[in-house]
Design a protein around this motif. Structure first.
Motif, PDB file in Angstrom:
ATOM      1  N   LEU A 244       0.862  -1.186   0.000  1.00 18.66           N
ATOM      2  CA  LEU A 244       0.000   0.000   0.000  1.00 18.66           C
ATOM      3  C   LEU A 244       0.890   1.225   0.000  1.00 18.66           C
ATOM      4  CD1 LEU A 244      -3.098  -0.126   2.319  1.00 18.66           C
ATOM      5  CD2 LEU A 244      -2.960  -0.115  -0.165  1.00 18.66           C
ATOM      6  N   ASP A 245       0.828   1.957  -1.108  1.00 18.85           N
ATOM      7  CA  ASP A 245       1.715   3.097  -1.323  1.00 18.85           C
ATOM      8  C   ASP A 245       1.181   4.347  -0.622  1.00 18.85           C
ATOM      9  OD1 ASP A 245       3.973   4.137  -2.397  1.00 18.85           O
ATOM     10  OD2 ASP A 245       3.384   3.832  -4.491  1.00 18.85           O
ATOM     11  N   ASP A 246       2.075   5.293  -0.395  1.00 21.17           N
ATOM     12  CA  ASP A 246       1.701   6.614   0.166  1.00 21.17           C
ATOM     13  C   ASP A 246       0.818   6.460   1.399  1.00 21.17           C
ATOM     14  OD1 ASP A 246       2.962   7.311  -2.149  1.00 21.17           O
ATOM     15  OD2 ASP A 246       1.140   7.937  -3.206  1.00 21.17           O
ATOM     16  N   PHE A 247       1.091   5.462   2.212  1.00 24.90           N
ATOM     17  CA  PHE A 247       0.201   5.176   3.332  1.00 24.90           C
ATOM     18  C   PHE A 247       0.153   6.355   4.308  1.00 24.90           C
ATOM     19  CE2 PHE A 247      -1.299   3.268   7.245  1.00 24.90           C
ATOM     20  CZ  PHE A 247      -2.376   2.522   6.767  1.00 24.90           C
TER      21      PHE A 247
ATOM     22  N   ALA B  60       9.658   2.404   4.750  1.00 21.61           N
ATOM     23  CA  ALA B  60       9.674   3.867   4.878  1.00 21.61           C
ATOM     24  C   ALA B  60      10.220   4.438   3.581  1.00 21.61           C
ATOM     25  CB  ALA B  60      10.528   4.283   6.060  1.00 21.61           C
ATOM     26  N   GLU B  61       9.435   5.318   2.984  1.00 20.56           N
ATOM     27  CA  GLU B  61       9.849   5.939   1.725  1.00 20.56           C
ATOM     28  C   GLU B  61      10.551   7.259   2.016  1.00 20.56           C
ATOM     29  OE1 GLU B  61       6.713   5.323  -1.810  1.00 20.56           O
ATOM     30  OE2 GLU B  61       5.969   6.587  -0.191  1.00 20.56           O
ATOM     31  N   GLY B  62      11.333   7.708   1.088  1.00 26.59           N
ATOM     32  CA  GLY B  62      11.909   9.062   1.162  1.00 26.59           C
ATOM     33  C   GLY B  62      12.904   9.261   2.284  1.00 26.59           C
TER      34      GLY B  62
END
Ligand code: C2E
Ligand code: CA
Ligand code: CA
Length: 711
Positions: free
Chosen positions: A606-609, A663-665
């Motif tokens: 699930l992206d941009d959660f 964790a993105e970014g």
């Protein structure tokens, strides 16, 4: 024959005409014979003794047929016998009798004409010198024409009455002194109902009309008295009337009165107001529509020019409104539009106008602007209305909007140009990440041109091999090992250089080109993965991003299956990233595709959660493997306690549901250490690697494998 008879009489008289008296009688007889009246004389027994020529003409009898006969042969049988009885009684009393209702004689009885004639009979008794009754003298007159005329008059009067009493009009006829000459039923009833008064002919009109009404009416009445016809809608006592004042002209051509017709048109006025309102207001939100906005803008522009001040036009467009419609249905979308309109209306000044242009596009006119700060404040206040969620049908909906601002006279002098520039600025706000406002600048026109160029160019981009896949590694936090790579699209535009997906994915979705582009990407990454394995690398997982539009394609799952098979890969070599909104599309074909993919064993992240609806119900419905915490939370997780709390909450919630977290970014060492300490499973970000070309990712993978081997 009759003529002969009379002429003989005259001749007889003239032959022996010595005696003047006789001549006199002769003339008299001639006069009686040929005058307009028909005469008949009967003797004491009622036998006809004499008839004149006119009588013969009128009755159609011949003289010899009736002389000496009883006068009863003249009866038509159609006349009431009582009348004859009355006649006899009177005559016997010695009186002259003239019937008020003339005796009706049907003429066909006497001659061969079939018409019915109406005869007026005057009968007088005849006495001799001793005053003895000797008979009756009757004079007959044909009054058929008069009676017909009278009947016609009566009929036309009753027709007129029917006309003026039918319909909803009150009608009055006034003479020069405002006296009522005539009125209809409606007027009578109304006067009775409104003032409990009885109206009669000759009454003063003023006595039935309140002074305030009369003041309004007399202006028009006076004009009508001098010959003007006036049709006017007049409001008295909160009731709308349609009044028609018409001068009345008498036979010598002079104005000698006025007719007034009026009716209550309140209902019509109400309906008119509704129609007018609909023409100028948006039916859904009940705020002004484009037409009213255009009118107001024109007026405001003229005023701004006269008074030498500025005005602002703010064009607002929802971000991803389509998602709301697709997910919750159009009815919910409509309700949301209404709620937003009412929230924004609530914060604007009375002088501002909020209008709906259509769809999810709104426009705000802010006249009398002194400085840019003022517009800044308005735009911020409007965007603030999107901070709090909207509650529609038990759903908590989060929506944002982008605003473009253009200012008169700085950006444009006319309304069309102002709107165009606001539109350009709004698109710019969208391009720069949405949920913001942008003032128009001259350079923006270039950007719009760019977008147009992009739209045009995208059609050829696939064939001309202008798309490339970049890969960004995803590392396991504990070991720092690359466990997967995310495939990210790049477009190498011949004029515009490298274009990032943020700028073209939405256009590709709108135009539908995302479907062939997506298929190309799937094939490319599968081929790439096979290549790496064939080159001797450990099997790796490649994650691709899928938008709702792609998932709604019924063939997508089969396409992925085939691509994997063609390259001899299995589900462990492939995963998909989707956003939360897709999960909410109950009943959508996107859900069917997801089901098929999970059945194939393909992992879903699930992206941009955290940025979407964060409704967790669906997490149980699908075996979602990973939650990817949106980079906006990671960015400030070190300095901002609120963001740090969100990251912690997502982690503990996900772990309790047995999901892994990416964790993105991740951009700094500090962030990485913090995430490690929190127990975040995987990390991705510029700190570890930017998305890079296939050659460069190859090196990174190799390096990661070597490190592992050396441990
Ligand atoms: P995303 O799925 O959230 O992809 C991650 C984005 O974050 C990528 O942007 C990546 O370059 C950027 N990123 C990674 N690490 C960092 C970091 O440390 N700091 C910052 N500031 N950014 C970082 P990119 O490549 O521009 O992609 C943007 C979005 O476009 C993606 O967001 C994804 O939603 C979409 N996208 C990319 N490729 C595709 C595709 O093939 N199909 C579809 N449907 N969407 C795609
Ligand atoms: Ca992604
Ligand atoms: Ca993301």
């Amino acid at each position: 024959m009759e003529k002969d008879h009379n002429d003989k009489n005259v001749q007889a008289f003239s032959k022996t005409a010595i005696d003047k008296q006789k001549m006199y009688f002769c003339k008299l007889a001639c006069l009686i014979n040929n005058g307009p009246f028909a005469f008949m004389v009967t003797d004491i027994n009622g036998s006809i003794e004499y008839v004149n020529n006119s009588f013969i003409k009128l009755t159609g009898f011949k003289t010899e047929e009736i002389l000496g006969k009883s006068s009863s042969i003249l009866k038509s049988g159609k006349t009431d016998p009582l009348i004859y009885k009355k006649l006899c009684k009177k005559i016997k009393k010695g009186e002259t009798w003239k019937d008020v209702n003339p005796i009706t004689v049907v003429h066909e009885h006497y001659n061969n004409l079939s018409e019915k004639r109406i005869i007026e009979i005057m009968a007088s008794p005849l006495f001799d010198e001793n005053n003895d009754f000797q008979g009756i003298v009757e004079s007959w007159r044909d009054i058929t024409a008069r009676i017909v005329q009278e009947n016609k008059l009566i009929e036309s009067e009753s027709n007129l009455k029917a006309i003026i009493n039918s319909g909803d009009q009150s009608i009055i006829l006034l003479d020069k002194d405002n006296r009522i000459l005539c009125f209809n039923e409606n007027f009578r009833k109304e006067v009775n109902k409104r003032f409990s008064l009885k109206v009669s002919i000759g009454d003063l009109f003023d006595s039935f009309i309140p002074k305030t009404d009369l003041d309004i009416l007399s202006k028009y009445l006076n004009k009508a008295y001098v010959g003007k016809s006036i049709l006017k809608e007049i409001q008295v006592d909160n009731i709308w009337y349609e009044y028609y004042f018409n001068p009345v002209i008498n036979h010598d051509g002079k104005y000698n009165g006025v007719s007034i017709c009026y009716r209550d048109i309140s209902e019509r006025k109400k309906a008119q107001a509704v129609i007018e309102h609909m023409a100028y207001n948006d039916i859904l939100t009940d705020i002004p529509n484009r037409r009213l906005f255009d009118d107001r803008l024109k007026i405001a522009l003229a005023q701004a020019e006269r008074e030498n001040h500025k005005l602002a036009v703010l064009l607002l467009d929802f971000d991803y409104f389509k998602r709301i419609n697709d997910t919750f249905g159009h009815a919910a979308g409509d309700m949301l539009l209404k709620s937003v309109a009412s929230r924004i209306s609530g914060i604007l000044r009375a002088s501002d106008t909020l209008a709906r242009l259509g769809g999810d596009e709104f426009i705000i006119l802010a006249p009398s602007i002194n400085n840019f700060d003022m517009v800044d404040r308005i735009a911020k206040k409007i965007l603030d209305q999107f901070k709090r969620p909207y509650f529609i049908r038990n759903n908590e909906l989060n929506i944002t909007a982008s605003i473009g601002v253009s200012i008169y006279p700085d950006d444009a002098k006319d309304s069309l140009e102002l709107l165009k520039n606001a539109d350009t600025a709004m698109y710019n706000a969208k391009n720069e990440g949405r949920y913001k406002y942008k003032f128009f600048t001259k350079t923006m026109n270039g950007n719009v041109l760019q977008r147009f160029k992009m739209e045009m160019g995208m059609h050829h981009a696939l064939h001309n091999a202008q798309f490339q896949v970049y890969y960004q590694p995803i590392h396991e936090t504990k070991t720092n090992k690359v466990v997967a790579v995310e495939a990210l699209l790049r477009w190498l535009h011949p004029d515009l250089g490298m274009i990032l997906p943020e700028r073209f994915i939405s256009i590709a979705e709108e135009t539908g080109l995302i479907i062939p582009i997506g298929e190309w990407l799937i094939e490319t990454v599968c081929r790439q993965n096979r290549q790496w394995i064939d080159d001797g690398h450990d099997p790796l997982k490649i994650a691709i991003n899928l938008s709702a539009r792609q998932l709604r394609e019924p063939d997508l799952a089969d396409f992925i299956k085939k691509s994997l098979k063609d390259n001899n890969l299995d589900h462990t070599n492939f995963s998909i990233e989707i956003t939360e909104t897709i999960m909410m599309e109950e009943g959508s074909p996107a859900i069917d595709t997801l089901t098929k993919l999970t059945e194939m064993g393909i992992e879903i992240s699930l992206d941009d959660f955290g940025t979407g609806y964060s409704s967790l119900g669906y997490l149980k419905q699908f075996p979602i493997e990973f939650l990817k915490i949106d980079r906006s939370f990671i960015k400030d997780s070190i300095d901002n306690e609120a963001d740090a709390r969100i990251v912690r909450a997502i982690l503990s919630m996900a772990h309790s549901l047995k999901k892994k977290v990416v964790a993105e970014g991740v951009e700094s060492e500090e962030q990485l250490q913090y995430l490690k300490w929190l127990g975040c499973d995987q990390v991705q970000g510029f700190l570890l690697s930017h998305p890079v070309s296939k050659k460069n990712i190859h090196n990174i993978i190799k390096e990661s494998e070597n490190k592992e081997k050396s441990i």
